[in-house]
Design a protein around this motif. Structure first.
Motif, PDB file in Angstrom:
ATOM      1  N   LEU A   1      38.713  37.479  50.435  1.00  0.00           N
ATOM      2  CA  LEU A   1      39.541  37.464  51.649  1.00  0.00           C
ATOM      3  C   LEU A   1      38.769  37.956  52.873  1.00  0.00           C
ATOM      4  O   LEU A   1      38.984  37.476  53.987  1.00  0.00           O
ATOM      5  CB  LEU A   1      40.779  38.346  51.451  1.00  0.00           C
TER       6      LEU A   1
ATOM      7  N   ALA B   1      41.756  43.944  46.227  1.00  0.00           N
ATOM      8  CA  ALA B   1      42.211  43.127  45.097  1.00  0.00           C
ATOM      9  C   ALA B   1      41.519  41.762  45.074  1.00  0.00           C
ATOM     10  O   ALA B   1      41.340  41.164  44.013  1.00  0.00           O
ATOM     11  CB  ALA B   1      43.728  42.958  45.155  1.00  0.00           C
ATOM     12  N   ASP B   2      41.138  41.269  46.251  1.00  0.00           N
ATOM     13  CA  ASP B   2      40.505  39.946  46.344  1.00  0.00           C
ATOM     14  C   ASP B   2      39.447  39.960  47.453  1.00  0.00           C
ATOM     15  O   ASP B   2      39.721  39.568  48.596  1.00  0.00           O
ATOM     16  CB  ASP B   2      41.593  38.892  46.620  1.00  0.00           C
TER      17      ASP B   2
END
Lengths: 324, 324
Positions: free
Chosen positions: B94, B90-91
């Motif tokens: 990170l 999702a990101d």
């Protein structure tokens, strides 16, 4: 006609049976008692849509000022003062090392409470550490057996509220699991919670200091350090409940701003939950104090009770007896 | 003659009744099973001087490797890896910020376990915080419903030990209160402990991260932070037991060096207590590992068991079934 008569007899006999079996005999008839009994009957009845499964019947009670008295100071503080006196008598150098310990030994509570809770916490740490948990409990047990309350001359564990004992019993008889959730020390309360309230040690949540594990050839024990572990007060109460119980209470009972968050945790956003505040209004039989008291300040929580429609016990009006 | 015959009949029928009502059917006859049944019978019998009051019948069980499997890695770690994968997907930024989170997302367990438990703890913190306790529990519940074990293809909460379920039931039927005392996360285990083991959330002790209290107009909840609160492993187990239960267990069951101190706490200096270690000896039906395993290391505790005469379950020899 006969049916109406039979119904009247049934109603009357049901009424008599209930009157005879009043579960809260030390509570005067009125809104407060009715609110409590209505809630318990609704949540234990299959009809009416408010049934709560027995596994979820969790009732959390504050201790100081809710189950037993807390004036002129928290009883655990009085224990600490007695211990501080013993410690300073045994080793006078301690008084110079710690002004707070000296204040405690002198019974100078104003000095101890002046600086927030800092002085108090230091004295609590000094008198509650450096021994095994078993030794600490034995010391509290001995103190409870001999110490007397300065005003009433009673044992401290006799200064518990009779109406609250009835409420605890009534709840347990209806499948509620009763817990203590106190800002006081978890090990301190566990010494008398079972014999005084019928609440076993595993159902006591409280503040605590860090413990370490010590094992020798003969025994394995936990040892109390002087470092704080958890303060079970205000925001700490919901956190402590979540940690120990892992379920949200459906009944929460307190008497001060220290209980505000616990009562919010039990009721906010829920229809089927009961928040109860004990308001100390009885200067004659007990004490009268609220917004301006240093001990058991009841200010914000009293406002919130009015806003949220919480049940407020007026000690003077609602209780026909205070102590057993 | 008639009396001898009657006695023989009584003995035979008693024997039959006991055989029919075998409380531990998945345990093979032998020393281990006998030691357990003898202890339970002795401590619940008014005769023989070993009676233990029901209030003191506390039995504490480790979870990973004791009540359910723990290979090829603690199941909670596998949950964290799945969550890390979701988070990094999702990101992606990170992964650059945290090499440990990247290792987790890549399923690179060696990298995670290389630096003691540090990498592992970071990933656990990242995947276990920043949400309410209720949201976390819902996430674990969803994961348990869909995730499958890499070797057996079973649901993780099906990889519980049938003989241990029998033991838990047998103990409860004899008035023992059964607790989980795990190095794993308290909120993680509470999601399935009741349905899997019949152990309610309030009887789960585990590791935890700090929580805060959040109240809005609509709800009041606890929120999980990224900071560790308590590690319920090794020396932490007796401390956690003392904190949550406030009584010393009389039966303690574990499978690794992480349980050594809990077993010492239950038995050291006491005649009337039972320590049980599960030794994973069954490479065919489960796994075989002990002294050299990274997961569930059983080394010191195995030596202590021999010295102290603790009951050691040989999985291969003592259990006729492993999973339900």
């Amino acid at each position: 006609m006969i049916r109406a008569f039979a119904a009247a007899v049934l109603l009357a006999s049901a009424f008599t049976a209930q009157a005879l079996a009043d579960p809260l005999p030390s509570w005067n008839e009125g809104e407060t008692k009715t609110a409590i009994i209505d809630f318990v009957e609704a949540t234990t009845s299959a009809e009416g849509g408010r049934f709560i499964d027995p596994s979820e019947r969790i009732a959390t009670f504050d201790n100081d000022g809710t189950l037993w008295a807390e004036q002129p100071a928290y009883f655990q503080l009085l224990y600490a003062l007695d211990k501080a006196k013993e410690m300073v008598a045994a080793d006078p150098a301690l008084a110079e090392k710690s002004p707070n310990l000296k204040a405690a030994a002198d019974g100078n509570m104003e000095a101890l409470l002046a600086d927030g809770h800092k002085g108090l916490l230091e004295v609590l740490a000094a008198t509650h550490s450096g021994m095994t948990t078993d030794q600490f409990k034995a010391s509290v047990d001995e103190w409870l057996a001999t110490a007397k309350h300065p005003k009433t001359g009673r044992r401290y564990d006799d200064m518990i509220y009779k109406p609250m004992l009835e409420l605890l019993t009534y709840l347990r008889e209806n499948g509620y699991k009763t817990y203590i959730v106190s800002g006081g020390g978890i090990d301190f309360i566990r010494v008398f919670s079972e014999r005084a309230y019928g609440i076993p040690p595993e159902q006591v949540v409280g503040s605590s200091i860090k413990a370490t594990f010590v094992v020798t050839d003969d025994h394995a024990q936990t040892q109390k350090s002087a470092e704080l572990f958890f303060i079970d007060d205000k925001e700490g109460k919901p956190v402590g409940i979540d940690h120990h119980i892992g379920r949200r209470p459906v009944i929460a009972v307190g008497n001060s701003d220290g209980d505000l968050q616990m009562l919010q945790y039990a009721t906010r956003g829920k229809d089927n939950a009961l928040a109860i505040l004990l308001h100390h209004t009885d200067a004659e039989r007990e004490w009268a104090y609220d917004r301006d008291s240093h001990i058991g300040t009841l200010d914000e929580a009293l406002d919130e009770a009015a806003r949220e429609g919480w049940t407020v016990i007026d000690m003077k009006e609602d209780w026909s007896a205070v102590f057993p």
